[in-house]
Scaffold this motif. Structure first.
Motif, mmCIF file in Angstrom:
data_model
loop_
_atom_site.group_PDB
_atom_site.id
_atom_site.type_symbol
_atom_site.label_atom_id
_atom_site.label_comp_id
_atom_site.label_asym_id
_atom_site.label_seq_id
_atom_site.Cartn_x
_atom_site.Cartn_y
_atom_site.Cartn_z
ATOM 1 N N SER A 250 0.908 -0.743 0.153
ATOM 2 C CA SER A 250 -0.053 -0.074 0.395
ATOM 3 C C SER A 250 1.372 1.250 -0.482
ATOM 4 O O SER A 250 1.866 1.381 0.071
ATOM 5 N N ILE A 251 0.204 2.590 -0.316
ATOM 6 C CA ILE A 251 0.732 3.866 -0.163
ATOM 7 C C ILE A 251 1.543 3.909 1.015
ATOM 8 O O ILE A 251 2.494 4.534 1.392
ATOM 9 N N GLU A 252 0.747 3.690 2.760
ATOM 10 C CA GLU A 252 0.885 3.987 3.287
ATOM 11 C C GLU A 252 2.538 2.609 3.549
ATOM 12 O O GLU A 252 3.631 3.320 4.476
ATOM 13 N N GLU A 253 3.041 1.530 3.136
ATOM 14 C CA GLU A 253 3.314 0.921 3.087
ATOM 15 C C GLU A 253 5.248 0.846 2.827
ATOM 16 O O GLU A 253 5.514 1.671 2.934
ATOM 17 N N GLN A 254 4.280 1.656 1.532
ATOM 18 C CA GLN A 254 5.759 2.933 0.677
ATOM 19 C C GLN A 254 6.505 3.149 1.435
ATOM 20 O O GLN A 254 7.720 3.478 1.237
ATOM 21 N N LYS A 255 5.419 4.523 1.906
ATOM 22 C CA LYS A 255 5.872 5.463 2.757
ATOM 23 C C LYS A 255 7.330 5.533 4.115
ATOM 24 O O LYS A 255 7.883 6.066 3.709
ATOM 25 N N LYS A 256 6.501 4.287 4.613
ATOM 26 C CA LYS A 256 7.404 3.469 5.345
ATOM 27 C C LYS A 256 8.522 2.484 4.744
ATOM 28 O O LYS A 256 9.617 3.256 5.917
ATOM 29 N N VAL A 257 8.558 2.155 3.743
ATOM 30 C CA VAL A 257 10.031 1.675 3.455
ATOM 31 C C VAL A 257 11.025 2.137 3.042
ATOM 32 O O VAL A 257 12.588 2.762 3.452
ATOM 33 N N VAL A 258 9.992 3.456 2.456
ATOM 34 C CA VAL A 258 10.792 4.918 2.116
ATOM 35 C C VAL A 258 11.846 5.783 3.055
ATOM 36 O O VAL A 258 12.551 5.932 2.804
ATOM 37 N N ALA A 259 11.074 6.058 4.197
ATOM 38 C CA ALA A 259 11.618 6.548 5.417
ATOM 39 C C ALA A 259 12.173 5.591 6.090
ATOM 40 O O ALA A 259 12.829 6.403 6.221
ATOM 41 N N GLU A 260 11.867 4.348 6.399
ATOM 42 C CA GLU A 260 13.588 3.846 6.421
ATOM 43 C C GLU A 260 14.428 3.177 5.915
ATOM 44 O O GLU A 260 15.750 3.567 6.437
ATOM 45 N N LEU A 261 14.600 3.656 4.801
ATOM 46 C CA LEU A 261 15.872 3.939 4.011
ATOM 47 C C LEU A 261 16.623 4.666 3.786
ATOM 48 O O LEU A 261 17.946 4.705 3.783
ATOM 49 N N LYS A 262 16.259 5.387 4.163
ATOM 50 C CA LYS A 262 16.660 6.886 4.043
ATOM 51 C C LYS A 262 17.472 6.767 5.734
ATOM 52 O O LYS A 262 17.786 7.551 5.532
ATOM 53 N N ARG A 263 16.151 6.734 6.535
ATOM 54 C CA ARG A 263 17.226 6.565 8.057
ATOM 55 C C ARG A 263 18.253 6.130 7.561
ATOM 56 O O ARG A 263 19.618 6.115 8.476
ATOM 57 N N LEU A 264 18.816 4.619 7.301
ATOM 58 C CA LEU A 264 18.937 3.753 7.597
ATOM 59 C C LEU A 264 20.342 4.931 6.453
ATOM 60 O O LEU A 264 21.540 3.998 7.034
ATOM 61 N N GLU A 265 20.161 5.427 5.478
ATOM 62 C CA GLU A 265 21.566 5.718 4.764
ATOM 63 C C GLU A 265 21.593 6.865 4.924
ATOM 64 O O GLU A 265 23.182 6.768 5.459
ATOM 65 N N GLU A 266 20.986 7.674 6.049
ATOM 66 C CA GLU A 266 21.602 9.200 6.388
ATOM 67 C C GLU A 266 22.586 8.463 7.910
ATOM 68 O O GLU A 266 23.433 9.122 7.729
ATOM 69 N N ALA A 267 21.967 7.098 8.377
ATOM 70 C CA ALA A 267 22.987 6.749 9.231
ATOM 71 C C ALA A 267 24.201 5.807 9.350
ATOM 72 O O ALA A 267 25.282 5.524 9.844
ATOM 73 N N GLY A 268 24.365 5.734 7.326
ATOM 74 C CA GLY A 268 25.397 4.999 6.877
ATOM 75 C C GLY A 268 25.559 3.278 7.503
ATOM 76 O O GLY A 268 26.328 3.147 7.302
ATOM 77 N N GLU A 269 23.920 3.241 7.722
ATOM 78 C CA GLU A 269 23.470 1.748 8.074
ATOM 79 C C GLU A 269 23.183 0.932 6.770
ATOM 80 O O GLU A 269 23.157 -0.176 6.857
ATOM 81 N N LEU A 270 22.969 1.886 5.659
ATOM 82 C CA LEU A 270 22.182 0.732 4.645
ATOM 83 C C LEU A 270 23.076 0.627 2.902
ATOM 84 O O LEU A 270 24.311 1.044 2.672
#
Length: 57
Positions: free
Chosen positions: A21-41
């Motif tokens: 769903s759009i909501e699930e997609q937004k959660k995935v994007v937010a988590e990937l952005k968070r991981l990227e910013e933390a250098g953990e992606l």
């Protein structure tokens, strides 16, 4: 144009994943952005999200 291409008969097709769903997609994007910013992606983490093996919490 693609008449000369043949798919081997013994190849296994991966199951299709349901579209999140759009909501699930937004959660995935937010988590990937968070991981990227933390250098953990990592490529492994990205693959897990893209194949449905991992979902945001």
């Amino acid at each position: 144009m693609l008449d000369n291409l043949k798919i081997p008969e013994n190849i296994e097709q991966e199951p299709e994943l349901p579209i999140p769903s759009i909501e699930e997609q937004k959660k995935v994007v937010a988590e990937l952005k968070r991981l990227e910013e933390a250098g953990e992606l990592t490529p492994e983490i990205l693959e897990a999200y893209m194949t449905g093996k991992r979902k945001p919490e």
